[in-house]
Design an enzyme around this catalytic site. Structure first.
Site, PDB file in Angstrom:
ATOM      1  N   SER A  30      39.045  34.348  37.690  1.00  0.00           N
ATOM      2  CA  SER A  30      38.967  35.797  37.874  1.00  0.00           C
ATOM      3  C   SER A  30      38.143  36.268  39.065  1.00  0.00           C
ATOM      4  O   SER A  30      38.187  37.440  39.415  1.00  0.00           O
ATOM      5  CB  SER A  30      38.423  36.455  36.595  1.00  0.00           C
ATOM      6  OG  SER A  30      39.359  36.362  35.557  1.00  0.00           O
ATOM      7  N   SER A  57      40.697  38.890  37.035  1.00  0.00           N
ATOM      8  CA  SER A  57      40.397  40.202  36.505  1.00  0.00           C
ATOM      9  C   SER A  57      39.327  40.956  37.307  1.00  0.00           C
ATOM     10  O   SER A  57      39.085  42.128  37.061  1.00  0.00           O
ATOM     11  CB  SER A  57      39.905  40.045  35.061  1.00  0.00           C
ATOM     12  OG  SER A  57      38.673  39.289  35.015  1.00  0.00           O
ATOM     13  N   LYS A 106      30.724  44.071  38.569  1.00  0.00           N
ATOM     14  CA  LYS A 106      31.876  44.153  37.671  1.00  0.00           C
ATOM     15  C   LYS A 106      31.465  44.828  36.361  1.00  0.00           C
ATOM     16  O   LYS A 106      30.380  44.587  35.843  1.00  0.00           O
ATOM     17  CB  LYS A 106      32.418  42.745  37.404  1.00  0.00           C
ATOM     18  CG  LYS A 106      33.732  42.706  36.634  1.00  0.00           C
ATOM     19  CD  LYS A 106      34.241  41.277  36.507  1.00  0.00           C
ATOM     20  CE  LYS A 106      35.552  41.194  35.743  1.00  0.00           C
ATOM     21  NZ  LYS A 106      36.060  39.804  35.636  1.00  0.00           N
TER      22      LYS A 106
END
Length: 487
Positions: A178, A154, A79
């Site tokens: 997330s 996210s 990420k």
């Protein structure tokens, strides 16, 4: 090879048996990224040259018969809020669009030491603020089960990279769901470890007392395998804990007979889709069939979770993001008259709408005259929520809930109503509020063929129990979690 179907465990075996080389494997995943990512939008940066160099070095190391790492030659996606030395780390924000860290996050260093090969950095909601990966400054990531639907957020890019077979596993960050929520939307396993089980050093902060790095994988076993590498005490992170070299794969396959599973009815009420409720409760029946003792409980504190979570996280975000001022690093406004205007124009141009909303809310609750009424009260209620979970785990081993009230929704659905997006977190935020571990696991599909996730929550540092129950449930469900991509 069917890269979309192979697990980390299978890749480790194939590399060990020399059925495939690290270079061949890396080239295969890079080819798949080139083929699919223009449509799916999972990656912000693809580190092709660095990945192939690392793969070549991995093959040479194996050929010389030197001792190799547990994930030697296995590719990974990271990420884009987790720092990578020499590779752009943007947090999907204009504010950090050209930021190249001079160091690796601890989890990245551990993965490299274990022999993993970094394919690139994945898309996300800007500064990890969002539930759909629509808030990225660069692109929108699409759900591989239906590209008209959001992948969740996210950590949407990290999850889509794995679900579409562009990477065998990935790392995301989880502040309020997330990792787990997008894993649920895309039919994967998403693990949020106990706060402190995995180092946060090198994770760009959103809300420091909630953030936690964790793996996204195709199977429960793979999550355990990755945890073996990334978990543990880090002297660079004072909140990390020493856990005496646990093997998270050790208890997988053991029976779960006698384990006590709690179903809090408060998380199955208004707003939860009937199909979601049906599949999640069917999972509880599967655990009961395997010998677990399942019982319903009440957790009335659930009604306070969303206001407590957003009050405290926005306050922490307001503080953490104050460092982006156009002076030290990151985006800087080109035209300004004085220092105050430099700050205001830089932040107005550098941050997106959702990030600004949370900064403003956080600044408000921390301001003179409102601190006691909002932030201080929220911290007191947070303590009560922790006590509530402590009581439940005094009598139960696992808490079972939905991951999200719905399946993946259409793009743009929450544009005009941010509160609707925030309510999507109702089942996941208590885990971060209380610091306990939790896992999302696919438990079926709705009539449209979209995945539905069940959430298993455990007591602090009881990931082994959590993984054991998840492993048993996964084996009982026998689901095919590979989407048929029409790209």
């Amino acid at each position: 090879m069917e890269l979309d179907q192979l697990t980390v465990k299978e890749l480790v075996e194939r590399l060990k048996n020399k059925e495939v080389s690290a270079v061949e494997l890396t080239e295969g995943y890079l080819d798949r990224i080139h083929k699919l990512d223009d449509v799916l939008g999972a990656f912000i940066t693809v580190s092709e040259e660095e990945a192939l160099q690392a793969a070549k070095a991995s093959d040479e190391k194996r050929a010389s018969q030197k001792e190799v790492g547990a994930l030697e030659g296995v590719p990974v996606a990271i990420k884009d809020c987790i720092c990578t030395n020499g590779i752009r780390t943007t947090c999907a924000s204009r504010m950090l669009s050209d930021f190249i860290p001079p160091y690796d996050a601890t989890v990245v260093s551990k993965l490299k030491e274990a022999g993993a090969i970094l394919l690139g950095k994945t898309n996300m909601d800007e500064f990890a603020m969002g539930v759909s990966t629509e808030n990225s400054s660069f692109k929108k990531t699409k759900n591989p089960w239906n590209i008209q639907k959001v992948p969740g957020g996210s950590s949407g890019g990290s999850v889509v990279a794995v679900a579409s077979g562009m990477s065998p596993f990935s790392l995301g960050s989880d502040t309020g769901g997330s990792i787990r929520q997008p894993a649920s939307y895309c039919g994967l396993v998403g693990l949020k470890p106990t706060y402190g089980a995995v180092s946060r050093y090198g994770l760009v902060a959103y809300a420091s007392s909630f953030d936690q790095i964790g793996p996204c994988t195709k199977t429960v076993y793979d999550s355990a395998l990755v945890m073996n590498t990334i978990a543990g005490r880090d002297e660079k992170d004072a909140t990390s804990k020493e856990r005496n070299c646990l093997d998270y794969t050790k208890n997988l396959g053991e029976e779960i007979r006698g384990m006590k599973v709690a179903i809090p009815t408060d998380f199955f009420g208004q707003g939860v889709d009937a199909e979601v409720k049906e599949k999640v409760l069917a999972s509880a029946k599967k655990l009961e069939k395997l010998g677990a003792i399942v019982s319903e409980i009440s957790m009335p504190i659930a009604s306070d979770l969303i206001p407590v979570y957003y009050t405290i996280t926005c306050a922490e975000a307001s503080s953490n993001l104050a460092r982006y001022d156009g002076i030290r690093y990151g985006y800087k406004a080109e035209k300004y008259k004085d220092l105050e205007e430099l700050y205001s124009i830089t932040r107005a141009e550098g941050f997106g709408r959702e990030v600004k909303r949370r900064i403003i809310l956080g600044t408000y609750v921390l301001s003179s005259g409102y601190y006691d009424a909002y932030y201080k009260k929220a911290q007191k209620v947070r303590a009560l929520i922790k006590e509530e979970y402590k009581k439940v785990f005094g009598m139960h081993d696992i808490i079972l809930t939905p991951v999200a009230p719905t399946v993946a929704f259409d793009f743009g659905k929450t544009d005009t109503n941010p509160l609707e997006a925030y309510l999507n977190d109702i089942c996941t935020v208590p885990v971060n509020v209380s610091g306990i571990p939790a896992m999302s696991l696919n438990c079926g599909f709705n009539e449209e063929g979209l995945p539905i996730g069940v959430q298993l929550c455990g007591n602090h540092f009881m990931e082994q129990d959590l993984l054991r129950v998840g492993y048993a449930l996964e084996a009982e469900l026998h689901l095919n979690n590979v989407p048929k991509l029409e790209v």
